[in-house]
Design an enzyme around this catalytic site. Structure first.
Site, PDB file in Angstrom:
ATOM      1  N   LYS A  10      40.697 177.143 -14.148  1.00  0.00           N
ATOM      2  CA  LYS A  10      41.068 177.512 -12.777  1.00  0.00           C
ATOM      3  C   LYS A  10      42.284 178.444 -12.742  1.00  0.00           C
ATOM      4  O   LYS A  10      43.037 178.556 -13.716  1.00  0.00           O
ATOM      5  CB  LYS A  10      41.386 176.251 -11.962  1.00  0.00           C
ATOM      6  CG  LYS A  10      42.558 175.405 -12.557  1.00  0.00           C
ATOM      7  CD  LYS A  10      43.898 175.717 -11.958  1.00  0.00           C
ATOM      8  CE  LYS A  10      45.026 175.919 -12.856  1.00  0.00           C
ATOM      9  NZ  LYS A  10      45.901 175.165 -13.547  1.00  0.00           N
ATOM     10  N   SER A 134      35.821 175.273 -26.320  1.00  0.00           N
ATOM     11  CA  SER A 134      36.421 175.789 -25.078  1.00  0.00           C
ATOM     12  C   SER A 134      36.637 177.293 -25.144  1.00  0.00           C
ATOM     13  O   SER A 134      37.011 177.833 -26.183  1.00  0.00           O
ATOM     14  CB  SER A 134      37.754 175.089 -24.807  1.00  0.00           C
ATOM     15  OG  SER A 134      38.224 175.479 -23.528  1.00  0.00           O
ATOM     16  N   SER A 140      48.025 177.040 -21.265  1.00  0.00           N
ATOM     17  CA  SER A 140      48.404 178.373 -20.786  1.00  0.00           C
ATOM     18  C   SER A 140      48.337 178.514 -19.277  1.00  0.00           C
ATOM     19  O   SER A 140      48.416 179.620 -18.766  1.00  0.00           O
ATOM     20  CB  SER A 140      47.491 179.433 -21.407  1.00  0.00           C
ATOM     21  OG  SER A 140      47.586 179.382 -22.798  1.00  0.00           O
ATOM     22  N   GLY A 141      48.114 177.417 -18.566  1.00  0.00           N
ATOM     23  CA  GLY A 141      48.115 177.502 -17.104  1.00  0.00           C
ATOM     24  C   GLY A 141      46.748 177.681 -16.485  1.00  0.00           C
ATOM     25  O   GLY A 141      46.631 177.772 -15.260  1.00  0.00           O
ATOM     26  N   LEU A 142      45.701 177.750 -17.307  1.00  0.00           N
ATOM     27  CA  LEU A 142      44.352 177.952 -16.751  1.00  0.00           C
ATOM     28  C   LEU A 142      43.567 176.649 -16.668  1.00  0.00           C
ATOM     29  O   LEU A 142      42.335 176.652 -16.599  1.00  0.00           O
ATOM     30  CB  LEU A 142      43.583 179.003 -17.567  1.00  0.00           C
ATOM     31  CG  LEU A 142      44.204 180.400 -17.599  1.00  0.00           C
ATOM     32  CD1 LEU A 142      43.333 181.367 -18.396  1.00  0.00           C
ATOM     33  CD2 LEU A 142      44.441 180.949 -16.178  1.00  0.00           C
ATOM     34  N   SER A 144      43.244 174.024 -18.879  1.00  0.00           N
ATOM     35  CA  SER A 144      42.445 173.556 -20.038  1.00  0.00           C
ATOM     36  C   SER A 144      42.389 172.032 -20.073  1.00  0.00           C
ATOM     37  O   SER A 144      41.352 171.447 -20.424  1.00  0.00           O
ATOM     38  CB  SER A 144      43.011 174.099 -21.356  1.00  0.00           C
ATOM     39  OG  SER A 144      44.225 173.454 -21.692  1.00  0.00           O
ATOM     40  N   ASP A 202      43.941 170.347 -10.311  1.00  0.00           N
ATOM     41  CA  ASP A 202      43.223 171.019 -11.405  1.00  0.00           C
ATOM     42  C   ASP A 202      41.875 170.358 -11.667  1.00  0.00           C
ATOM     43  O   ASP A 202      40.849 171.036 -11.788  1.00  0.00           O
ATOM     44  CB  ASP A 202      44.070 170.990 -12.696  1.00  0.00           C
ATOM     45  CG  ASP A 202      45.310 171.863 -12.598  1.00  0.00           C
ATOM     46  OD1 ASP A 202      45.531 172.461 -11.524  1.00  0.00           O
ATOM     47  OD2 ASP A 202      46.058 171.944 -13.592  1.00  0.00           O
TER      48      ASP A 202
END
Ligand SMILES: Nc1ncnc2c1ncn2[C@@H]1O[C@H](COP(=O)(O)OP(=O)(O)OP(=O)(O)O)[C@@H](O)[C@H]1O
Ligand SMILES: C[C@@](O)(CCO)CC(=O)[O-]
Ligand SMILES: [Mg+2]
Length: 387
Positions: A10, A134, A140-142, A144, A202
């Site tokens: 996201k 993955s 990294s902020g996405l 995971s 998230d």
């Protein structure tokens, strides 16, 4: 039978961190996924095996050892999401410590702990092989961690009675709404192990997909009427969401009034941003005008994230670089490094996009443009059903 579940990462368009403290945030799924394959089989020596394919790591535990350590799951209850108690977390830590995870990859320990909890609490003591791959950069902020917990819960719950899925279906299938709710609740329990104090945004956007507005555990769907194009720049500076979230809470304890005002301002930004995104296309305001408003709101949100102490020198470099091209950016996710979003307006020429990417990549950053707003968790079955 093999069950596979995949869940998207996201981006947070506005409101990260403030959302942990009750403010509104807006997030969208992206077309990068984590996929979990679950295979129950009788020929694996009564072991539970976890393969982290991208990291070339394989972990396994004798089922008897798991049963001795977590003794309450002879009759697991998949339809009742359960929080991992401090005692259970301690017991799981003893199983994880025995693995001797390489020091450079020690951040994975929390993911492995979440795996052991979700697996045992949902499936009990069944021997199986679970394989994870993955497309998302980790930490990294996405999202995971959320994509990992959602895809894992999605695979573990797919064969349970409450899922209501059709095993004979070929290709990727979506859960019914009640099944999605259950996946989301279990995934939140996993996120708690990895994050400490997640808001739930998230796992929610990874479960339901598309774009959502989220506040205090409640989501409302956002129907975008703007052709949003975002450049994602990964600064490649590693960081850990748990520590960053804890840092903001500590700042809030030191400056409660000032931080409450910061969170309030973020709340207003998120509400305005979602209203702009949803403005009907035939409205008087042109796409360019709406993009300019979004850019300003992103800059304001970034300023407030700096107030919270979660920016980083590498993020500031991305902001300065994109500003040279009159482009607006903000960090996304927990910050402290990780990824930065830059809005690419509809009328921006491809030449400028190529130039800004070249300049960012010359700083050692990695740039990509991800598709925004696709499906949430999906499941796929293959092979004959096991008896
Ligand atoms: N594919 C995976 N396999 C195993 N563990 C994973 C996987 N993906 C994420 N994790 C776990 O999640 C941790 C990263 O979670 P973290 O919340 O810090 O970052 P993120 O989720 O990528 O970013 P953000 O929370 O800001 O969106 C990893 O260190 C690991 O423990
Ligand atoms: C930093 C944070 O707001 C978003 C991380 O993607 C944490 C959370 O909401 O759980
Ligand atoms: Mg995370």
């Amino acid at each position: 039978m093999e069950v596979r579940a995949r869940a998207p990462g996201k981006i947070i368009l506005s409101g990260e961190h403030a959302v942990v403290h009750g403010a509104t945030a807006v997030a969208a799924s992206i077309n990068l996924h984590t996929t979990v394959s679950l295979l129950f089989s009788s020929d694996n020596d009564n072991m539970l095996q976890l393969n982290l394919k991208d990291m070339a790591l394989e972990f396994s535990w004798p089922i008897g050892r798991i049963k001795d350590t977590l003794p309450d799951f002879d009759a697991p209850s998949p339809s009742t999401p359960k929080c991992c108690s401090i005692e259970s977390l301690r017991a799981i830590a003893s199983l994880v410590n025995e693995l001797n995870i390489p020091e450079a990859k020690i951040a994975l320990a929390s993911g492995v702990s979440a795996f052991l909890w979700l697996y045992t609490a949902i499936q009990g003591y069944k021997p199986a092989t679970v394989t994870v791959t993955s497309e998302l950069p980790l930490g990294s902020g996405l999202g995971s961690s959320a994509a990992f917990c959602v895809s894992l819960s999605g695979a573990l719950l797919a064969l349970t009675a409450s899922a209501g899925l059709d095993y004979s279906n070929q290709g990727w299938a979506t859960y019914e709404e009640t099944g999605l709710d259950l996946v989301n609740k279990w995934a939140l329990e996993g996120e708690k192990i990895i994050h400490g104090k997640p808001s739930g945004i998230d796992n929610t956007v990874s479960t339901y997909g598309n774009m959502i507005k989220f506040r205090s555990g409640e989501l409302s769907r956002v129907k975008s009427n703007l052709p949003l194009r975002m450049l994602i720049t990964n600064t490649r500076v590693g960081r850990n969401t748990k520590a960053l979230v804890a840092g903001v809470s500590e700042r809030k304890l030191r400056h409660p009034d000032a931080m409450a005002s910061v969170f309030d301002a973020v709340d207003s930004i998120s509400k305005e941003l979602s209203a702009i995104i949803q403005t009907p296309a035939n409205d008087d305001i042109s796409v360019t005008e709406r993009e300019e408003k979004l850019e300003e709101l992103m800059e304001m949100n970034q300023g407030l994230l700096q107030c919270m102490g979660v920016s980083h020198a590498s993020i500031e470099t991305v902001l300065r670089t994109t500003l040279k091209y009159k482009l607006s950016s903000k960090l996304t996710g927990a910050g402290g490094g990780g990824c930065v979003l830059t809005l690419l307006p509809t009328l921006l020429s491809g030449i400028v996009v190529d130039k800004v990417i070249a300049e960012l990549e010359s700083c050692g950053f990695q740039c990509f443009i991800a598709g925004i707003g696709g499906n949430g968790v999906e499941v796929c079955f293959s092979g004959a059903p096991s008896s």
